[in-house]
Every structure is written in structure tokens, then in C-alpha cells.
Design an enzyme around this catalytic site. Structure first.
Site, PDB file in Angstrom:
ATOM      1  CE  LYS A   1      66.118  -0.595  22.402  1.00 20.30           C
ATOM      2  NZ  LYS A   1      65.908  -0.094  21.028  1.00 20.30           N
TER       3      LYS A   1
ATOM      4  CG  ASP B   1      70.469   1.920  12.153  1.00 18.78           C
ATOM      5  OD1 ASP B   1      71.435   1.585  11.427  1.00 18.78           O
ATOM      6  OD2 ASP B   1      70.516   1.920  13.389  1.00 18.78           O
TER       7      ASP B   1
END
Length: 767
Positions: free
Chosen positions: A484, A579
Site C-alpha cells: 500500500k 472504520d
């Protein structure tokens, strides 16, 4: 007098005039109108009064009181006629019908003119109590009679005759043959006596004429003397029925100038003449013009001095030859009366002028007082307004000072926040430098190694796009990894990058994604590669992937709950993910689910976590439709904030539908009994009862209020373990039932590094 002249100009007719009278004002106006318009001086008028006749049960004689009232009725009319030098004849009729009696009398006596008075346009005499008598008389009167209806001194109705009246009438014969009164034959003595004598003659004629007629009424007055020979009794018409007030509109002049008449009568003899046995004072007593003697002070009342002059002249002319002395005396008296009247008129004018000035002064005074009062009230209002404005300005000054103080405080807070942000930035930089230099919890890769592995971030290597940068698949150390990369423009992503490195480098769990290494200088994170992508991709079958079976879904739900409980039970402080959503749940090649993207995770103080309350956050974070509503409104963060997101994920596992309004739709279908329609149709063999229980638990997890949501360890995970065991048995019926306690113990296994606890954010780590 135009009507009188018109009557005298006619050829034929008898010229008889009759006036219907009563006690009201209309009769007085009618008589005055008749004298002014139909009669000339010396003519005779017939006064007709109709008395309503009653029918008593027993015959009885007339009442003296009623006779006296009838006589008093004619008295003011006779006096008025006497003043106008008009002869009068009194006629009293008695009948049950007033109009009929008047018509019969007019017909029998050949009356040429009949005058009827009315107090209003719709009414007649008040005693008669009939509103149609004038019209009845006008319609029924003979054709030789002209009928006048008078209201307020004006003609309202007039019915003219169509033929001449008969010249011969019994009534005209009676009027022509009337005897002359003896008082007219007496001789005068002095000018003063002649004036009184003329008055007595006129009054005596008014009281004694037509004595031979049966319907004539004599004067009702009586005379009497006290012990001292003075007059003590007098009777007159009531002031409200005295017709003398009708003609002039003012009081009689005898009441205005009593002293003049006192001087006039100062030389009377006790007798008027040798042929008359009447006391002059008694004669005056028999009329409404009475003379009063009280305690020697003489007060005489005469209705009109001009009337006395006229009667005196007639008395002189009828009783004796006129002499020069008498004429001179009469002229002198007339001159004095004229002067007196002029003086009185001037005095009245001056009095009226003075009164008008007084009224004007009073009005001016009231106006000035009103203006002063208005000025005073205006001044008070101005003062009150000034005080109010002063108070407003004071309040405005205080509000400005308070605003200035608040602005100063806000400026100071802003300066402090900026200083704090600078200090935090410096601390983060120090932490990053420390991680770069001495952190050994994860492997550090150089940017060259990452560039070589990703073919310099080739698009062919890109497998996804995260919230803060792209994700690439490559090989490092002969292992499939996912890298990422943080975008340079993602300023907030750098803090999440540091947070994720901080969390994932300190924890190990089978259901948490594994961090293999990082390149802190360029914001690159190296994870283990998850072959089946995210749970969101598999639920919505992106890339034409096969649907997940209900066994896989129950197993994934239990694994997500196990990993979330691991975060909530972290030591020394619990971690809240903030989240949690299907896009952050990754699946490996064996469909084992792991929670990723813990960059938004926050440490909650142990006291807050133990009491299941909230921890205040300055700003909310998360994804719409998954974020806790209570946390979003109040900013109060707790471990049950993740339970709401978990409930939405469970409903999506059952329905494979978007999260928008999902709780409402599921709850409505359960109430309607059509929950089976909400289940994912890609799975044909749902265990309906277990799926329904799972959905009900998910709805409890997604309650709006945090206190209504169930506990993860005590309520949710036991049910998830049961569903996972059910899925395993359906796949391999020979496998033993999984013990929920063993599963719970397994879920709490921590593969942390030996004697290493998760540090607080912002702390540096030693080597």
C-alpha cells in the site's frame, strides 16, 4: 295671512274655522297656524275637543274632577286667542269615535275649514291614541270642508273642498247673536286703571262669552281673601300647557319686567266701575295673568305688555270716548315699553356675547390644558425613551466588551492550538525518525527494493485503490505481498500510516491482517497478500466470482467478531477500529477473513472501556452508513461504536445488499413475515430459522442508542460460535461439535511479541 285673505276673497261660504284641540303641543301649533293663516283680527275660531265616552256598568253623573280638567284644557287656548284679538267658541264633544264625532260636528254646523294638529307625521292627539284619525277625518269630512293637518307648525296634509260651504249655519248665527259682556260697558277712571280694566274686560269676555251655548265652558277659577283682605289663591294654566309660550318662543315680558307693572298698578282703586261688582284683583285671579300680594310686596304677572295696551285701547274705545290725556298716556306707556324692550334686547345680546366669550375662554383654557398635558406626556415619553436608549447603549457597550474578551480568548486558544500542533508535528517527526533509525519490530524495506518489486509502480501490478493511495501486488523475499503506497497529497493519510504501523507492528492475531514490513521514508506498507480480495467484492460478486455459501458467511461473521474482540480486549488500553466495513475485511485463499486498515483505530482509556461508556473525540471518522450515529452526533467514542458497524456487516452477509436503509427494510420484512425475500437469492439453501435469529441479533447490534446494543463477548460471540459450528457440521457431519468455550479461548489468543505491550500513540520504541 294669505289663507285668511284668500277666504275673504271667496264669494260664498261662511268662513267658519274650527280647530281640533287636545293637551298636546300639536294642538297649540295647529291653533297658532290657524290664527296666522286662516283668521283675521276680530274673527271667531271654534275650539273643538272630543272626549272619549266610556260605557260604565251603572249610570252616574259626571265627575267634578274630569269637568275641571276639561275646563282647564280650553283655558290656555282662550287666553292665546284673547292676546291675538281672536274670538273663540269652546265646543266639547263626547263620543266613542273621535273621527266620527269631528265629521258629524263639521257636517251639522257647516264648518268650512277644519285644522287638525299632530305631534308627528304618523300620530294624532295623544289622548285619542290613534294613528289614523287625521286620514280618517280627511277622508270622511264633507266635500265643502277643507281639512288641514298641521305638524310642527307646517302643513303635512291638506284635503281641499270641492264645493262651497253653505252660507247659513246654526253656528254662525250663534256667533253673531252673542251678547256683549258688561265689563265692556264700564267707564274708565284713570289710565292705569284702564289698562287693568282692559285686561279684565278681555279676560272676562274670554271667560263669559257664549254663556247661552250648551257646550260652552266657563272659567273654573275661584276667588278668596285672607284675614287681611289680601289675595291668597290663584289658579293658572300649568307652565307646560300655556300657549303664550308657543307664539313668541320666549317667556312673557310680564315676567321680565315686574317692576314696570308694579308702578303701573300703584294707583288702583278697589273697584273697576260702579256697574261692576268685581274686584280687579279677583278678575286677574280668574285668568292665567294673576297678580300676587305677599306680605305687602306686590308681584304682578302679565303675559304681554302689548296685550295690555291692545286691550286698554279696546276698553277705551268701547266704554267711553277717547281723550287726549288717555291717548298721551297710552303713547307714553308704549314708548316706555318699547325702550324697555330695546334695553332688554341689548342686555340679552350683551349677555349672549359675554356667554359666548366665556365659552370660548373655557374652550381655550381646555385646549391649553390639553396641550400642556400632551407636552408633559411627550416629555415623559421622551425621557423614558432616552432612559431606554441609554440602557440599550450601556448593554451594547457591555456586549461589545464581552465580545472583545471572547475574541481575545479565541485568539489565545488559536495560538495555543497552533503551538500544540507544532509540538505534535515535532514529536511525530521525532517518532518517525526514531522508527527509521532504530525500530526492529518490522522489516524496513528501501524504496529501491519496492520499486524493483512493483516494476516502478506499474499499472499492471495495481490490484486496488485504498482511501489514501493505490495497492500493488508483487513478490518480496520470494513471497506474495501487497504493498500500500501513500499518496504525496494525502496529508491526513500520513498520520493514519503512522497509526497503522504503530498498531500492526505490535499485535498478532489470525483474524488481523499481517504487516510484513514498511518503508517509512516514502509511506509504503508491506502486507501479506490476500488472494480473495475484500468481503465487499465477494458479496457483490465483482469479477464474476462465485457467491459465498451460507456456511462461509456464518464462518466469516464469527471470525470478524473474534478479531474485533481481540482489539477491544487489547492491553493495557482497548483499541476501537472506527472504520469497520466489508471493504476492510480481507479474505485469503481459504476464505479466512482478516481485519485490515486499522489506521483510524484509537486507544480508549481502560476506565472508559471497563465501564462501557464513551471517550470524547475532537473529530469523528468512519464511513457513511457504517459509522455509529451516536458517535457521529456527540463525538463520544466507545467499544460499542464498532458493534453498530458489525451489525450492518452481518445484515449484508445475509442479504448482499447496500447498507443504505438496510436495517429498516429487514425490520419491516420481519414484521410482515416475509424475511425470506430479503435473503441473498444466490444462496438457495438458507437455514431459515438460524438466518432469522442471526438477522434479529444484527438488528440489536445496529440500535441507534449505544446502551441498547448487546455485549460482544457475552452475547454476540456465543451466538456466532454456534452458527460457525452449524456451518462446520453441515460441511462435515462427522466432525465433533465445537465447544463455544474453546472457541472463545481461541479467539482471545494473542501472538504478541514476548513481554511487549502496545505503546501509546506518540511514544518512541527502543531497539
Amino acid at each position: 295671512m294669505w289663507l285668511a285673505r284668500e277666504q275673504t276673497d271667496k264669494k260664498g261660504g261662511n268662513g267658519l274655522v274650527a280647530v281640533a284641540i287636545d293637551k298636546d303641543k300639536g294642538s297649540q301649533n295647529a291653533l297658532k297656524w290657524a290664527i296666522d293663516n286662516l283668521l283675521a283680527r276680530g274673527q271667531t275660531v271654534v275650539l273643538v275637543h272630543v272626549k272619549l265616552k266610556s260605557l260604565p256598568s251603572t249610570p252616574s253623573g259626571p265627575s267634578p274632577r274630569k269637568d275641571l280638567d276639561t275646563k282647564e284644557l280650553f283655558l290656555p287656548f282662550r287666553c292665546f286667542c284673547t292676546r291675538k284679538d281672536i274670538q273663540c267658541k269652546d265646543v266639547l264633544l263626547e263620543d266613542t269615535d273621535v273621527a266620527k264625532a269631528l265629521i258629524e260636528y263639521v257636517s251639522n254646523n257647516a264648518i268650512e275649514n277644519l285644522v287638525v294638529g299632530s305631534t308627528s307625521k304618523s300620530g294624532f292627539l295623544r289622548t285619542f291614541k290613534a294613528v289614523d284619525i287625521p286620514s280618517s277625518v280627511a277622508k270622511g269630512a264633507p266635500d265643502f270642508c277643507t281639512v288641514y293637518v298641521i305638524t310642527k307648525g307646517k302643513i303635512t296634509t291638506m284635503r281641499s273642498a270641492t264645493r262651497l260651504a253653505p252660507t247659513v249655519s246654526p253656528l254662525s248665527n250663534q256667533i253673531q247673536n252673542k251678547p256683549v259682556s258688561r265689563a265692556s260697558q264700564s267707564e274708565p277712571r284713570t289710565p292705569q286703571t284702564s289698562n287693568v280694566r282692559g285686561l279684565a274686560k278681555a279676560t272676562n269676555e274670554a271667560s263669559h262669552k257664549s254663556n247661552d251655548s250648551a257646550d260652552f265652558i266657563r272659567s273654573p277659577f275661584t276667588r278668596g281673601k285672607g284675614s287681611n283682605g289680601r289675595l291668597y289663591g290663584e289658579i293658572g294654566a300649568p307652565p307646560d300647557t300655556d300657549i303664550s309660550f308657543v307664539s313668541s318662543g320666549r317667556q312673557s315680558i310680564d315676567r321680565m319686567f315686574p317692576s314696570f307693572y308694579d308702578n303701573l298698578d300703584s294707583g288702583y282703586s278697589p273697584r273697576l266701575s260702579n256697574t261692576s261688582n268685581m274686584d280687579p284683583r279677583q278678575s286677574f285671579d280668574a285668568t292665567p295673568f294673576a297678580m300676587r300680594l305677599v306680605d305687602g310686596n306686590t308681584i304682578r304677572e302679565v303675559s304681554s305688555a302689548s296685550h295690555i295696551s291692545q286691550e286698554s285701547e279696546r276698553s277705551y274705545s268701547s266704554s267711553s270716548p277717547t281723550t287726549d290725556d288717555m291717548e298721551a298716556e297710552m303713547k307714553r306707556l308704549k314708548q316706555e315699553l318699547k325702550q324697555t324692550m330695546a334695553m332688554y334686547s341689548n342686555a340679552c345680546k350683551e349677555a349672549l356675547t359675554a356667554k359666548q366669550k366665556a365659552i370660548e375662554l373655557q374652550h381655550w383654557k381646555l385646549e391649553e390644558e390639553r396641550r400642556i398635558e400632551e407636552a408633559r406626556m411627550a416629555e415623559e415619553a421622551a425621557l423614558a425613551l432616552a432612559e431606554k436608549e441609554k440602557a440599550k447603549s450601556k448593554a451594547a457597550i457591555e456586549a461589545a466588551e464581552a465580545s472583545q474578551r471572547i475574541a481575545e480568548l479565541e485568539a489565545q486558544k488559536r495560538i495555543n492550538a497552533e503551538m500544540k500542533a507544532l509540538r505534535e508535528a515535532e514529536e511525530k517527526k521525532k517518532v518517525l525518525d526514531a522508527l527509521v533509525q532504530s525500530d526492529v519490530r518490522y522489516r524496513k524495506y528501501t524504496i529501491e527494493e519496492i520499486e524493483t518489486a512493483t516494476d516502478y509502480f506499474s499499472a499492471s501490478r495495481k490490484i486496488g485503490e485504498g482511501g489514501y493511495g493505490p495497492v500493488y501486488k508483487c513478490y518480496l523475499d520470494h513471497t506474495s505481498v501487497a504493498i500500500k503506497v501513500l499518496r504525496p497529497d494525502a496529508a491526513q493519510g500520513r498520520s493514519q500510516f503512522l497509526q497503522e504501523v504503530e498498531v500492526l507492528s505490535c499485535i498478532r492475531h489470525p483474524n488481523m491482517v499481517l504487516l510484513l514490513g514498511a518503508c517509512p521514508e516514502y509511506g509504503c506498507l508491506v502486507y501479506e497478500f490476500m488472494a480473495n480480495g475484500s468481503l465487499e467484492d465477494r458479496l457483490f460478486r465483482r469479477g464474476n466470482s462465485p457467491p459465498l455459501s451460507w456456511q462461509q458467511r456464518f464462518k466469516i461473521a464469527a471470525e470478524i467478531g473474534t478479531g474485533l474482540l481481540f482489539l477491544h480486549q487489547a492491553k493495557p488500553e482497548p483499541l476501537v477500529h472506527r472504520d469497520l466495513k466489508p471493504g476492510n475485511i480481507l479474505l485469503d485463499g481459504n476464505y479466512v477473513s482478516k481485519i485490515s486498515d486499522v489506521g483510524l483505530a484509537r486507544l480508549v482509556p481502560p476506565s472508559v472501556a471497563d465501564t462501557v461508556t464513551q471517550y470524547r473525540m475532537t473529530s469523528t471518522a468512519g464511513t457513511f452508513c457504517y459509522i455509529d450515529p451516536e458517535y457521529q452526533q456527540t463525538g463520544m467514542l466507545g467499544v460499542k461504536s464498532d458493534i453498530y458497524s458489525l451489525g450492518i456487516i452481518f445484515l449484508q452477509l445475509l442479504t448482499a445488499r447496500p447498507p443504505m436503509g438496510l436495517t429498516h427494510h429487514v425490520e419491516r420484512e420481519i414484521e410482515k413475515g416475509t424475511f425470506s425475500e430479503m435473503l441473498d437469492p444466490a444462496v438457495p439453501d438458507w437455514p431459515f430459522n438460524d438466518a432469522l435469529g442471526f438477522a434479529q441479533m444484527a438488528l440489536k447490534c445496529s440500535e441507534l442508542r449505544r446502551k441498547d446494543r448487546p455485549d460482544l463477548a457475552k452475547v454476540i460471540l456465543p451466538e456466532l460460535d454456534r452458527l460457525r459450528s452449524l456451518a462446520e457440521r453441515s460441511i462435515n457431519p462427522s466432525s465433533p461439535r465445537c465447544n463455544s468455550s474453546n472457541s472463545s479461548n481461541y479467539s482471545q489468543v494473542s501472538l504478541q511479541l514476548s513481554s511487549m505491550s502496545p505503546p501509546r500513540l506518540g511514544e518512541s520504541h527502543g531497539s
